[in-house]
Design a protein around this motif. Structure first.
Motif, PDB file in Angstrom:
ATOM      1  N   ASN A 161      -6.722   4.573   0.135  1.00  0.00           N
ATOM      2  CA  ASN A 161      -5.957   5.697   0.685  1.00  0.00           C
ATOM      3  C   ASN A 161      -4.630   5.272   1.300  1.00  0.00           C
ATOM      4  N   GLY A 162      -4.226   4.019   1.098  1.00  0.00           N
ATOM      5  CA  GLY A 162      -2.940   3.557   1.618  1.00  0.00           C
ATOM      6  C   GLY A 162      -2.962   3.060   3.048  1.00  0.00           C
ATOM      7  N   ILE A 163      -4.133   2.993   3.657  1.00  0.00           N
ATOM      8  CA  ILE A 163      -4.230   2.575   5.059  1.00  0.00           C
ATOM      9  C   ILE A 163      -3.854   1.107   5.211  1.00  0.00           C
ATOM     10  N   GLY A 164      -4.397   0.256   4.362  1.00  0.00           N
ATOM     11  CA  GLY A 164      -4.079  -1.179   4.424  1.00  0.00           C
ATOM     12  C   GLY A 164      -2.599  -1.420   4.181  1.00  0.00           C
ATOM     13  N   GLN A 165      -2.036  -0.713   3.208  1.00  0.00           N
ATOM     14  CA  GLN A 165      -0.601  -0.837   2.937  1.00  0.00           C
ATOM     15  C   GLN A 165       0.211  -0.422   4.154  1.00  0.00           C
ATOM     16  N   ALA A 166      -0.191   0.664   4.813  1.00  0.00           N
ATOM     17  CA  ALA A 166       0.535   1.143   5.992  1.00  0.00           C
ATOM     18  C   ALA A 166       0.495   0.108   7.112  1.00  0.00           C
ATOM     19  N   LEU A 167      -0.665  -0.493   7.338  1.00  0.00           N
ATOM     20  CA  LEU A 167      -0.765  -1.526   8.372  1.00  0.00           C
ATOM     21  C   LEU A 167       0.155  -2.700   8.055  1.00  0.00           C
TER      22      LEU A 167
END
Length: 104
Positions: free
Chosen positions: A43-49
């Motif tokens: 869901n893009g959470i790791g990328q956002a972090l």
């Protein structure tokens, strides 16, 4: 050598620990314990972090970001390579407290 440590959290689904090191004129970041729970993955959470860490590193003129990951986390390694990390440039070693020499 100076070090400053941060923890980033996105809801209860993701967290990471990272720190900056300064060694002379060289500043670099080490990211470890980047964890996105199973339901939050994709869901893009790791990328956002990692994007936030990268922005911060740019603002501090870091020469590089290094990332530590368990050797068995093959899916995570694929993700790290997709977001620009190279797994073939360095090799990390870990020694846990249980293996430290006894104080004499």
């Amino acid at each position: 050598m100076q070090a400053t440590r941060w923890t980033s959290t996105v809801s209860a689904r993701a967290t990471s620990t990272w720190y900056l090191r300064r060694l002379g004129d060289l500043t670099f970041a080490v990211v470890e314990n980047l964890v996105v729970d199973q339901e939050g993955r994709g869901n893009g959470i790791g990328q956002a972090l990692l994007r936030e860490v990268e922005r911060f590193c740019l603002s501090r003129n870091c020469s590089k970001m290094m990332l530590l990951s368990s050797a068995s986390r093959v899916d995570a390694h694929r993700f790290f390579e997709q977001v620009g990390f190279h797994g073939d440039r360095k090799r990390g070693f870990v020694k846990y407290r249980s293996r430290f020499a006894e104080a004499t």
